[in-house]
Design a protein around this motif. Structure first.
Motif, PDB file in Angstrom:
ATOM      1  N   VAL B  85     -34.470 -16.825  13.319  1.00  0.00           N
ATOM      2  CA  VAL B  85     -34.949 -18.342  13.727  1.00  0.00           C
ATOM      3  C   VAL B  85     -34.900 -18.500  15.110  1.00  0.00           C
ATOM      4  CG1 VAL B  85     -36.344 -20.548  13.781  1.00  0.00           C
ATOM      5  CG2 VAL B  85     -35.630 -18.718  11.322  1.00  0.00           C
ATOM      6  N   THR B  86     -33.966 -18.812  15.860  1.00  0.00           N
ATOM      7  CA  THR B  86     -33.212 -19.091  17.149  1.00  0.00           C
ATOM      8  C   THR B  86     -33.279 -17.907  18.070  1.00  0.00           C
ATOM      9  OG1 THR B  86     -31.194 -19.023  16.478  1.00  0.00           O
ATOM     10  CG2 THR B  86     -31.802 -21.387  16.172  1.00  0.00           C
ATOM     11  N   LEU B  88     -35.416 -15.207  17.667  1.00  0.00           N
ATOM     12  CA  LEU B  88     -36.649 -15.251  18.297  1.00  0.00           C
ATOM     13  C   LEU B  88     -37.259 -16.091  18.745  1.00  0.00           C
ATOM     14  CD1 LEU B  88     -38.324 -13.629  15.084  1.00  0.00           C
ATOM     15  CD2 LEU B  88     -38.042 -12.197  16.505  1.00  0.00           C
ATOM     16  N   GLY B  89     -36.598 -17.953  18.420  1.00  0.00           N
ATOM     17  CA  GLY B  89     -37.643 -18.336  19.496  1.00  0.00           C
ATOM     18  C   GLY B  89     -36.725 -18.893  21.024  1.00  0.00           C
ATOM     19  N   GLY B  90     -35.249 -17.951  21.131  1.00  0.00           N
ATOM     20  CA  GLY B  90     -34.586 -18.791  22.297  1.00  0.00           C
ATOM     21  C   GLY B  90     -35.507 -17.566  22.948  1.00  0.00           C
ATOM     22  N   TYR B  91     -35.769 -15.596  22.689  1.00  0.00           N
ATOM     23  CA  TYR B  91     -36.381 -14.782  23.044  1.00  0.00           C
ATOM     24  C   TYR B  91     -38.532 -15.343  23.930  1.00  0.00           C
ATOM     25  CZ  TYR B  91     -38.432 -10.344  24.268  1.00  0.00           C
ATOM     26  OH  TYR B  91     -38.882  -9.403  24.712  1.00  0.00           O
ATOM     27  N   ALA B  92     -38.435 -15.754  22.893  1.00  0.00           N
ATOM     28  CA  ALA B  92     -40.134 -16.742  23.781  1.00  0.00           C
ATOM     29  C   ALA B  92     -39.301 -17.283  24.357  1.00  0.00           C
ATOM     30  CB  ALA B  92     -40.728 -16.851  21.409  1.00  0.00           C
TER      31      ALA B  92
END
Lengths: 311, 276
Positions: B85-86, B88-92
């Motif tokens: 989750v982090t 993917l979220g960090g990338y976004a």
């Protein structure tokens, strides 16, 4: 392998560099807004369901009669009477006392350790690792470990005390004893963790400043007061906030070591009792709301105080 | 005092102080380890060495394998969910703009501001509503949520530390953002992912209050809760031998993982992620 040295890691010893300029404006990326939202969706879902909703629910529950089992019904601010309950007030006073003692003792020990191991010497990495090692042990495990240390006749701790004072000491038998025994245990468990935080701060100070101060004839104490401490202020603030918050929310150590006996129940032990022994979730929620507000105020004040003092 | 002698005195002071402190820090752990395999209880009668403590621990309650399995499941769920989750979220957050980005970032960081024990009571009710009470998966998800602020910060910084050129080239060549993430970026942010995994593993493996509240079925207890029951269940006659062997069992994985990955642990401090 055993070198706990922040200066050597790839990101360097410097504190967080300012984030580089945003790159999301490039035409290449503009087309991917939906995809990006998709990447962030799992995070948003978890944050919404497991954080935002419970936060709202907590406030709502505090205005309801909410038994552990059975139906709930609104009851105004009745739950907030839990805040004038003598048991809660006693827990509040004890928690504040514990927080002050722990924060002072822990800060001094951690600062001493950080000063001791900040310089690069042969074998210093090994000492850093050893001082940190207790922090890898869980708080509950550490509490159980010390429970054995305090309570078995064969433990070296009791042997030493018997040799020194000629009798046994009941480490957890009174409010005062339990408080200081627990502070000792917490210092053992957390000193290395805070040492690491302080060391990161110390390494971020430009060595040229020490050099300059020494050339000007400043002694150890003057360098400490005029160079080290002022420049370490942000790190000290971080340590204070972490230690104060952690101590105000202490649970594991007292729940395991004393079970809250001898007047050593903390606020969170009080919440646990309201919720699962008195089976009144509404009152527990009311106390939770009050603590949340209190902590935000305290942490805000700490940060502001430390920031203002820095200028 | 001449300068070299002064330095030698300082050095001697450093090594004697540090060694004394090291003994003090190691002694509780070493003593617990020793008394779990030595003494009358441990050897089952005599006064030598033995593993009787570990045998009693093995058969305590639902059995040590059950508790170890439960703790492993919770830790795995927490680590996997947090890392995926982090990342993917960090990338976004690091590389794109999307509606609600700032709000998401702020609310996630707000988890740090909210002391986590205070929202356990409403979480207990909520998990009951969605059928995840007394569930190891539900517990793992809750523990992962508490790791999100640190993880997001760490991963965002990891992505931002990578040069954009490589990625832009791949995008121009027609690679999709997902392909770029998988083929180009993942290798670069792998150290950050290890750091996030390490922090969430240590937190999940050792967590006490959340499983104490959320798990009601004895066969689902995690190791720390089972050990607490071993200590508090029989007031007056605590089996200290079994307790000490339990403490050793719970601590060994954490100590080993930490010793192997301590470089990554320290990254968690230096990257500024702890400063929120």
């Amino acid at each position: 392998m055993l070198s706990l040295s922040p200066a050597r890691t790839r990101s360097g010893g410097a504190p967080s560099p300012p984030p580089p300029a945003r790159r999301d404006g490039s035409p290449l990326r503009r087309g991917h807004r939906r995809l990006a939202a998709l990447y962030a969706a799992p995070m948003a879902a978890i944050v919404a369901v497991l954080f935002v909703v419970p936060l709202g629910l907590m406030v709502w529950m505090s205005f309801n009669h909410w038994p552990l089992l059975g139906a709930s019904a609104p009851n105004g601010v009745v739950n907030y009477r839990a805040l004038s309950d003598p048991l809660f007030l006693h827990a509040l006073v004890f928690t504040l006392k514990y927080t002050v003692v722990t924060t002072v003792v822990l800060s001094l020990v951690a600062f001493g350790l950080a000063l001791l191991v900040q310089e690069g010497r042969r074998g210093v990495g090994l000492f850093r690792t050893v001082f940190f090692l207790p922090s890898a042990v869980g708080l509950a495990s550490a509490s159980l470990l010390f429970y054995g240390l305090f309570n078995t006749g064969s433990s070296p701790l009791n042997a030493v005390i018997r040799f020194l004072v000629g009798g046994d000491v009941d480490w957890l038998g009174s409010s005062g004893n339990a408080l200081y025994s627990t502070v000792g245990m917490i210092t053992w468990r957390f000193a290395g963790f805070y040492m690491l935080i302080l060391m990161t701060g110390l390494h971020a100070i430009d060595p040229m400043l020490y050099e300059a101060a020494r050339t000007d004839g400043a002694g150890w104490w003057q360098i400490m007061r005029r160079v080290t401490l002022p420049l370490l202020r942000p790190t000290l603030a971080l340590m204070m906030v972490l230690s104060v918050t952690g101590s105000l929310l202490a649970f594991d150590q007292f729940f395991i070591l004393t079970g809250g006996r001898h007047g050593t129940a903390t606020i969170v032990v009080d919440i646990y009792r309201e919720a699962f022994l008195s089976q009144d979730l509404g009152r527990a929620a009311a106390v939770s709301v009050a603590i949340l507000v209190g902590l935000i105020v305290i942490n805000g004040a700490q940060l502001r105080l430390l920031r203002r003092g820095g200028r | 005092m001449s300068r070299p002698r002064h330095r030698a005195a300082r050095s001697a002071g450093f090594y004697s102080t540090s060694t004394a402190l090291a003994v003090l820090f190691l002694f509780p752990m070493v003593w617990t380890l020793l008394s779990s395999v030595h003494g009358r209880q441990a050897s089952g009668g005599g006064n030598g060495w033995g593993i009787a403590d570990y045998k009693r621990l093995f058969h305590y309650g639902s059995g040590l394998p059950t508790y170890l399995f439960n703790t492993t499941v919770v830790s795995l769920v927490t680590v996997c969910v947090t890392v995926v989750v982090t990342t993917l979220g960090g990338y976004a957050v690091a590389r794109f703009s999307f509606p609600g980005k700032n709000l998401l970032f702020l609310v996630t960081l707000a988890i740090l501001m909210v002391p986590y024990t205070t929202i356990l009571v409403p979480l207990y009710v909520l998990l009951g509503w969605i059928g995840l009470q007394n569930s190891l998966i539900g517990l793992g998800l809750v523990l992962a949520m508490f790791q999100l602020p640190f993880g997001l910060f760490m991963m965002r910084n990891s992505f931002e530390a990578l040069p954009v050129e490589l990625e832009e080239a791949a995008l121009i060549d027609g690679c999709t953002p997902t392909g770029v993430l998988r083929r180009v970026l993942l290798r670069g942010v792998a150290p950050g992912m290890v750091t996030v995994a390490l922090f969430s593993f240590l937190a999940a493996w050792n967590e006490f209050v959340a499983p104490l509240i959320f798990l009601t079925d004895g066969a689902k207890f995690t190791l720390p809760v089972a050990l607490f029951n071993l200590q508090s269940g029989s007031l007056g006659s605590v089996d200290f031998g079994a307790l000490q062997s339990g403490v050793v069992t719970a601590a060994v994985p954490c100590v080993v993982v930490f010793l192997l990955l301590q470089r990554y642990y320290v990254r968690g401090f230096t990257s500024g992620a702890l400063k929120g």
